[in-house]
Design a protein around this motif. Structure first.
Motif, short mmCIF file in Angstrom:
data_model
loop_
_atom_site.label_atom_id
_atom_site.label_comp_id
_atom_site.label_asym_id
_atom_site.label_seq_id
_atom_site.Cartn_x
_atom_site.Cartn_y
_atom_site.Cartn_z
N CYS A 45 0.31 -4.73 4.41
CA CYS A 45 1.49 -5.69 4.22
C CYS A 45 1.69 -6.57 5.47
CB CYS A 45 2.63 -4.83 3.88
SG CYS A 45 3.23 -3.96 5.34
N GLY A 49 0.66 -1.33 0.07
CA GLY A 49 0.09 -0.02 -0.15
C GLY A 49 0.81 1.16 0.12
N CYS A 50 1.23 1.53 1.19
CA CYS A 50 2.15 2.83 1.19
C CYS A 50 3.56 2.58 1.19
CB CYS A 50 1.84 3.48 2.65
SG CYS A 50 2.43 2.53 3.94
N GLY A 51 4.10 1.49 1.58
CA GLY A 51 5.66 1.23 1.82
C GLY A 51 6.22 2.11 2.75
N GLN A 55 2.66 2.50 7.41
CA GLN A 55 1.50 3.39 7.82
C GLN A 55 0.20 2.82 7.60
OE1 GLN A 55 1.99 6.87 8.67
NE2 GLN A 55 4.03 6.09 9.15
N CYS A 56 -0.01 1.84 6.57
CA CYS A 56 -1.42 1.67 6.39
C CYS A 56 -1.79 0.11 6.64
CB CYS A 56 -1.48 1.67 4.72
SG CYS A 56 -0.88 0.42 3.75
N GLY A 57 -0.99 -0.54 6.83
CA GLY A 57 -1.34 -2.04 7.46
C GLY A 57 -1.49 -3.08 6.35
N CYS A 77 6.66 -4.09 4.76
CA CYS A 77 7.14 -3.33 3.82
C CYS A 77 8.34 -2.66 4.04
CB CYS A 77 6.11 -2.38 3.25
SG CYS A 77 5.63 -1.22 4.54
S1 FES Z 1 2.32 -1.15 2.59
FE1 FES Z 1 1.64 0.15 4.12
S2 FES Z 1 2.11 -0.44 5.96
FE2 FES Z 1 3.50 -1.73 4.73
#
Ligand code: FES
Ligand code: FES
Length: 155
Positions: free
Chosen positions: A47, A38-40, A43-45, A59
């Protein structure tokens, strides 16, 4: 760099740059694409996987940190052809919308229920709050975690 670890209960070995994020080894090197990017930036969860029994974002975790670790992905939680109660509850409560965040949501929920089989509403909210859903499925996620808790405690 050769790195050995356990993935979904199986001994696994990869030979990659040690700084490669675990997420890319899981997805690209090993082909387990259920875990999403998602965010890499942790932050978003999206992964989220289990790393030595803890819900962990893959990530930003370099693969060299995974030496000897026990890692579980969404592909590894069903057992003997039977869905995990959290997966079952997710289906029964029709949680997913686009589905992109859902593997991470499920992995966080499984880890919560492993640590606390009867979480309160507040405990569910606290455990799940770092997993972002752009489709806003939060109410159904909470319902499904409660339902999964019932399924697990009635087994
Ligand atoms: S891709 Fe978003 S927390 Fe890892
Ligand atoms: S179901 Fe679409 S982002 Fe969560």
């Amino acid at each position: 760099m050769k790195i050995d670890f356990e993935l979904n209960g199986k001994p696994t070995s990869v030979d990659v740059d040690g700084t490669t994020p675990l997420l890319w080894v899981i997805r690209d090197t090993l082909g387990f694409t259920g875990t999403k990017f998602g965010c890499g930036m942790a932050q978003c969860g999206c992964c989220t996987i289990h790393f030595n029994g803890m819900a962990t974002r893959s990530c930003m975790l370099p693969i060299q940190a995974a030496k000897g670790a026990k890692i579980t992905t969404i592909e590894g939680i069903a057992k003997d052809g039977k869905l995990h109660p959290v997966q079952q509850a997710w289906i029964e409560k029709d949680v997913a919308q686009c589905g992109y965040c859902q593997a991470g949501q499920v992995m966080t929920a499984v880890n919560l229920l492993e640590r606390n089989s009867k979480p309160t509403d507040e405990e569910i909210e606290r455990a799940m709050e770092g997993n972002i859903c752009r489709c806003g499925t939060y109410h159904r996620i909470k319902d499904a975690v409660k339902h999964a808790s019932e399924l697990m405690n009635n087994q």
